[in-house]
Design a protein around this motif. Structure first.
Motif, PDB file in Angstrom:
ATOM      1  N   LEU A  28       0.802  -1.385   0.105  1.00 22.05           N
ATOM      2  CA  LEU A  28       0.011  -0.032   0.043  1.00 22.05           C
ATOM      3  C   LEU A  28       0.752   1.188   0.003  1.00 22.05           C
ATOM      4  CD1 LEU A  28      -2.884   1.103   0.451  1.00 22.05           C
ATOM      5  CD2 LEU A  28      -2.443   1.206   2.570  1.00 22.05           C
ATOM      6  N   GLU A  29       1.862   1.363   0.887  1.00 15.73           N
ATOM      7  CA  GLU A  29       2.769   2.290   1.058  1.00 15.73           C
ATOM      8  C   GLU A  29       3.533   2.781  -0.720  1.00 15.73           C
ATOM      9  OE1 GLU A  29       5.154   5.621   2.329  1.00 15.73           O
ATOM     10  OE2 GLU A  29       3.203   4.573   2.702  1.00 15.73           O
ATOM     11  N   ARG A  30       4.021   1.366  -1.146  1.00 17.45           N
ATOM     12  CA  ARG A  30       4.652   1.395  -2.506  1.00 17.45           C
ATOM     13  C   ARG A  30       3.925   2.025  -3.416  1.00 17.45           C
ATOM     14  NH1 ARG A  30       8.651  -1.923  -4.469  1.00 17.45           N
ATOM     15  NH2 ARG A  30       8.771  -1.941  -6.776  1.00 17.45           N
ATOM     16  N   LYS A  31       2.363   1.608  -3.465  1.00 12.99           N
ATOM     17  CA  LYS A  31       1.313   2.252  -4.414  1.00 12.99           C
ATOM     18  C   LYS A  31       1.307   3.781  -4.179  1.00 12.99           C
ATOM     19  CE  LYS A  31      -3.702   1.929  -5.459  1.00 12.99           C
ATOM     20  NZ  LYS A  31      -4.753   1.369  -4.901  1.00 12.99           N
ATOM     21  N   ARG A  32       1.222   4.137  -2.720  1.00 11.31           N
ATOM     22  CA  ARG A  32       1.034   5.534  -2.381  1.00 11.31           C
ATOM     23  C   ARG A  32       2.223   6.171  -2.974  1.00 11.31           C
ATOM     24  NH1 ARG A  32       2.748   9.293   0.612  1.00 11.31           N
ATOM     25  NH2 ARG A  32       4.239   8.014   1.634  1.00 11.31           N
ATOM     26  N   GLN A  33       3.308   5.882  -2.932  1.00 10.28           N
ATOM     27  CA  GLN A  33       4.657   6.569  -3.114  1.00 10.28           C
ATOM     28  C   GLN A  33       4.608   6.741  -4.769  1.00 10.28           C
ATOM     29  OE1 GLN A  33       7.902   4.574  -1.395  1.00 10.28           O
ATOM     30  NE2 GLN A  33       7.677   5.617   0.482  1.00 10.28           N
ATOM     31  N   GLU A  34       4.080   5.693  -5.366  1.00  9.90           N
ATOM     32  CA  GLU A  34       4.175   5.699  -6.911  1.00  9.90           C
ATOM     33  C   GLU A  34       3.166   6.730  -7.311  1.00  9.90           C
ATOM     34  OE1 GLU A  34       3.330   1.700  -7.881  1.00  9.90           O
ATOM     35  OE2 GLU A  34       5.339   0.816  -8.017  1.00  9.90           O
ATOM     36  N   GLN A  91       2.356   9.333  -5.462  1.00  7.57           N
ATOM     37  CA  GLN A  91       2.998  10.542  -5.551  1.00  7.57           C
ATOM     38  C   GLN A  91       4.101  11.149  -6.341  1.00  7.57           C
ATOM     39  OE1 GLN A  91       2.220  12.585  -2.619  1.00  7.57           O
ATOM     40  NE2 GLN A  91       3.475  14.250  -3.657  1.00  7.57           N
ATOM     41  N   ALA A  92       4.834  10.089  -6.734  1.00  7.04           N
ATOM     42  CA  ALA A  92       5.636  10.370  -8.061  1.00  7.04           C
ATOM     43  C   ALA A  92       5.103  10.917  -9.222  1.00  7.04           C
ATOM     44  CB  ALA A  92       6.586   9.184  -8.056  1.00  7.04           C
ATOM     45  N   GLU A  93       4.055  10.165  -9.735  1.00  6.60           N
ATOM     46  CA  GLU A  93       3.128  10.746 -10.675  1.00  6.60           C
ATOM     47  C   GLU A  93       2.929  12.172 -10.674  1.00  6.60           C
ATOM     48  OE1 GLU A  93       0.134   7.827 -11.638  1.00  6.60           O
ATOM     49  OE2 GLU A  93       1.571   6.198 -11.930  1.00  6.60           O
ATOM     50  N   MET A  94       2.400  12.374  -9.323  1.00  4.31           N
ATOM     51  CA  MET A  94       1.628  13.561  -9.109  1.00  4.31           C
ATOM     52  C   MET A  94       2.933  14.467  -9.166  1.00  4.31           C
ATOM     53  SD  MET A  94      -1.526  13.791  -7.704  1.00  4.31           S
ATOM     54  CE  MET A  94      -1.553  14.975  -6.526  1.00  4.31           C
ATOM     55  N   ASP A  95       4.309  14.391  -8.496  1.00 10.13           N
ATOM     56  CA  ASP A  95       5.172  15.357  -8.618  1.00 10.13           C
ATOM     57  C   ASP A  95       5.741  15.516 -10.040  1.00 10.13           C
ATOM     58  OD1 ASP A  95       5.264  15.214  -5.910  1.00 10.13           O
ATOM     59  OD2 ASP A  95       7.016  13.787  -5.652  1.00 10.13           O
ATOM     60  N   ALA A  96       5.682  14.395 -10.881  1.00  8.63           N
ATOM     61  CA  ALA A  96       6.015  14.481 -12.246  1.00  8.63           C
ATOM     62  C   ALA A  96       5.030  15.555 -13.066  1.00  8.63           C
ATOM     63  CB  ALA A  96       6.003  13.101 -13.156  1.00  8.63           C
ATOM     64  N   LEU A  97       3.790  15.654 -12.482  1.00 10.03           N
ATOM     65  CA  LEU A  97       2.991  16.698 -13.217  1.00 10.03           C
ATOM     66  C   LEU A  97       3.239  17.822 -12.487  1.00 10.03           C
ATOM     67  CD1 LEU A  97      -0.139  14.270 -13.422  1.00 10.03           C
ATOM     68  CD2 LEU A  97       1.339  14.895 -15.169  1.00 10.03           C
ATOM     69  N   GLY A  98       4.033  17.958 -11.486  1.00  7.58           N
ATOM     70  CA  GLY A  98       4.350  19.391 -11.061  1.00  7.58           C
ATOM     71  C   GLY A  98       3.278  19.636  -9.643  1.00  7.58           C
ATOM     72  N   ALA A  99       2.528  18.497  -9.289  1.00  2.00           N
ATOM     73  CA  ALA A  99       1.407  18.769  -8.335  1.00  2.00           C
ATOM     74  C   ALA A  99       1.901  18.440  -6.971  1.00  2.00           C
ATOM     75  CB  ALA A  99       0.128  17.750  -8.760  1.00  2.00           C
ATOM     76  N   GLY A 100       3.044  18.149  -6.777  1.00  2.00           N
ATOM     77  CA  GLY A 100       3.313  17.646  -5.271  1.00  2.00           C
ATOM     78  C   GLY A 100       4.745  18.072  -4.896  1.00  2.00           C
ATOM     79  N   GLY A 101       5.059  17.700  -3.854  1.00  2.00           N
ATOM     80  CA  GLY A 101       6.473  18.007  -3.359  1.00  2.00           C
ATOM     81  C   GLY A 101       7.428  16.777  -3.050  1.00  2.00           C
ATOM     82  N   ASN A 102       8.047  16.874  -2.153  1.00  2.00           N
ATOM     83  CA  ASN A 102       9.183  15.785  -1.664  1.00  2.00           C
ATOM     84  C   ASN A 102       8.479  15.117  -0.529  1.00  2.00           C
ATOM     85  OD1 ASN A 102      11.144  14.076  -0.980  1.00  2.00           O
ATOM     86  ND2 ASN A 102      12.677  15.784  -0.395  1.00  2.00           N
ATOM     87  N   ALA A 103       8.238  13.858  -0.938  1.00  2.24           N
ATOM     88  CA  ALA A 103       7.192  12.898   0.040  1.00  2.24           C
ATOM     89  C   ALA A 103       8.222  12.374   1.044  1.00  2.24           C
ATOM     90  CB  ALA A 103       6.535  11.651  -0.680  1.00  2.24           C
ATOM     91  N   SER A 104       9.748  12.189   0.942  1.00  2.00           N
ATOM     92  CA  SER A 104      10.523  11.506   1.859  1.00  2.00           C
ATOM     93  C   SER A 104      11.255  12.836   2.555  1.00  2.00           C
ATOM     94  CB  SER A 104      11.685  10.883   1.200  1.00  2.00           C
ATOM     95  OG  SER A 104      12.825  11.670   0.315  1.00  2.00           O
ATOM     96  N   TRP A 105      10.876  12.849   3.822  1.00  2.00           N
ATOM     97  CA  TRP A 105      11.272  14.097   4.507  1.00  2.00           C
ATOM     98  C   TRP A 105      12.766  14.108   5.175  1.00  2.00           C
ATOM     99  CZ3 TRP A 105       6.328  11.804   6.342  1.00  2.00           C
ATOM    100  CH2 TRP A 105       5.334  12.361   5.674  1.00  2.00           C
ATOM    101  N   GLY A 106      13.341  13.767   4.097  1.00  2.00           N
ATOM    102  CA  GLY A 106      14.854  13.921   4.533  1.00  2.00           C
ATOM    103  C   GLY A 106      15.439  12.642   4.975  1.00  2.00           C
ATOM    104  N   ASN A 107      16.624  11.942   4.611  1.00  2.00           N
ATOM    105  CA  ASN A 107      16.784  10.582   5.227  1.00  2.00           C
ATOM    106  C   ASN A 107      17.488  10.705   6.801  1.00  2.00           C
ATOM    107  OD1 ASN A 107      16.700   8.687   3.685  1.00  2.00           O
ATOM    108  ND2 ASN A 107      18.261   8.563   2.499  1.00  2.00           N
ATOM    109  N   GLN A 108      18.545  11.524   7.066  1.00  2.00           N
ATOM    110  CA  GLN A 108      18.877  11.416   8.452  1.00  2.00           C
ATOM    111  C   GLN A 108      18.035  12.510   8.941  1.00  2.00           C
ATOM    112  OE1 GLN A 108      22.743  12.533  10.656  1.00  2.00           O
ATOM    113  NE2 GLN A 108      22.997  11.413   8.803  1.00  2.00           N
ATOM    114  N   MET A 109      17.022  12.288  10.023  1.00  2.00           N
ATOM    115  CA  MET A 109      15.927  12.962  10.439  1.00  2.00           C
ATOM    116  C   MET A 109      16.205  13.214  12.111  1.00  2.00           C
ATOM    117  SD  MET A 109      14.134  10.958  12.527  1.00  2.00           S
ATOM    118  CE  MET A 109      12.581  11.677  12.466  1.00  2.00           C
ATOM    119  N   ARG A 110      17.011  12.652  12.705  1.00  2.00           N
ATOM    120  CA  ARG A 110      17.132  13.024  14.172  1.00  2.00           C
ATOM    121  C   ARG A 110      18.561  12.403  14.610  1.00  2.00           C
ATOM    122  NH1 ARG A 110      12.620  11.121  17.156  1.00  2.00           N
ATOM    123  NH2 ARG A 110      11.491  12.712  16.220  1.00  2.00           N
TER     124      ARG A 110
END
Length: 371
Positions: free
Chosen positions: A294-300, A302-321
């Motif tokens: 389900l998460e893989r589907k959501r990311q895919e 999101q990637a399609e939305m980003d490619a259309l210019g409709a979204g931002g960065n879904a991964s909020w930075g690798n090293q976070m804390r």
């Protein structure tokens, strides 16, 4: 009444009024009546899964309405507390009113954060995967520390935890762990924990006591529900069974009840060994696999939305804390800048400040994308 106190109470009223517009107590009351009618139907338990959904939603909605009404009542009582303290010249009563105002501000802020959890899956329960990263035995020990941190956070908030799988490292700690945190909005709340966590300390496993930096990965997924269109045909999975093992390779189960499921099209591998039977382990492993798909589907999507210019960065930075235990004491979130100087408290489950800061930061990011 002190002008600063008057202004602060007015500010709290504005915030609470905004929350009430989002929550809508009248609509909430209507929904509670609907759910109560369903819950009182004797045939409800003919479908246990649906019954569980109804009773869980009813309990959560009742708690939410009770919380909003209690905050409004407490805010209404505060001016009276201050007035009485002033009229009687009672310094202790004034201190009590100040303490109640500070506590009320924190409670209103916490409820305000929950109104920001409006994503498609935010109301779901959370599946958490933790994996030791670079850093050898220190990383495995850190992975176990993080698991303990989340379990203690859940316990403090009354959330039940089911551990599906623990893969122990040879010397100490965990190679990986998978567990579910039950409760409404646990996914939305804990999803800001996803990313790479970094620990800096004097290694207890180094005979020279040198400083060691180690890493662990945290993955947070929403539990899959029946309404999700995630189907996993038997032809797409490979199921292996094996004997469960405990710390240091000790056998914890004398039968081949542990299950490893490989999803052939994606290569995703899920294991489960903590249930009592092979059937239960397979069912739990399938739930985790479905959550990953389900998460893989959501990311895919999101990637399609980003490619259309409709979204931002879904991964909020690798090293976070970063958790620094030496040469000084600090835990700092690298995205929000939120930090505390008490790592023991954080690793003991005191996470609410980081979670609130993370949710507010994510909301700001999303609003920035929409501008």
């Amino acid at each position: 009444m002190n002008p600063d106190v008057t202004a602060d109470l007015a500010d709290l009223d504005v915030t609470l009024t905004t929350i009430e517009k989002v929550v809508d107590p009248e609509e909430l009351s209507d929904r509670i009546r609907e759910l109560e009618a369903q819950a009182s139907d004797p045939s409800l338990w003919d479908d246990p899964d649906h019954a569980q959904t109804v009773t869980s939603e009813l309990s959560a909605k009742q708690a939410q309405l009770k919380k909003v009404r209690a905050l409004r009542e407490r805010l209404g009582d505060l001016p009276v507390m201050y007035q009485l303290a002033e009229e009687e010249g009672d310094a202790d009563a004034a201190e009590l009113a100040d303490a109640e105002r500070a506590e009320l501000r924190a409670d209103i802020a916490a409820l305000e954060v929950t109104t920001m959890l409006s994503g498609e899956y935010d109301a779901r329960e959370a599946v958490i995967n933790i994996r030791a990263g670079a850093g050898g035995v220190d990383a495995a020990d850190f992975a176990e520390m993080l698991m303990r941190m989340y379990v203690r956070w859940a316990e403090k908030h009354g959330h039940k935890v089911d551990v599906y799988d623990t893969s122990y490292a040879e010397e100490a700690g965990l190679k990986s762990a998978t567990f579910v945190v039950h409760g409404e909005y646990t996914y939305g709340t804990l999803s800001v924990e996803q990313g790479t966590h970094r620990l800096v300390r004097l290694s207890p496993f180094d005979n020279q006591g040198r400083r060691q930096t180690s890493f662990a990965e945290v993955e947070v997924l929403p539990v899959v529900e029946q309404t999700d269109s995630i189907e996993v045909p038997d032809s797409e999975i490979k199921v292996d069974v094996y004997r469960s093992s405990g710390p240091g390779g000790q056998s914890v189960n004398t039968t081949d009840s542990a299950v490893r499921i490989t999803h052939l099209p994606t290569g995703i591998v899920v294991t489960c060994q903590n249930e009592k039977s092979q059937h239960q382990n397979k069912a739990s492993a399938m739930r985790v696999l479905a959550a990953k798909l389900l998460e893989r589907k959501r990311q895919e999507e999101q990637a399609e939305m980003d490619a259309l210019g409709a979204g931002g960065n879904a991964s909020w930075g690798n090293q976070m804390r970063s958790y620094v235990l030496h040469p000084y004491q600090m835990v700092k979130d690298l995205r929000t800048g939120y930090e505390v100087n008490n790592p023991d408290a954080v690793l003991g489950g005191d996470l609410d400040g980081f979670l609130e800061a993370g949710i507010r930061w994510r909301m700001d990011q999303l609003q920035g994308e929409g501008d």
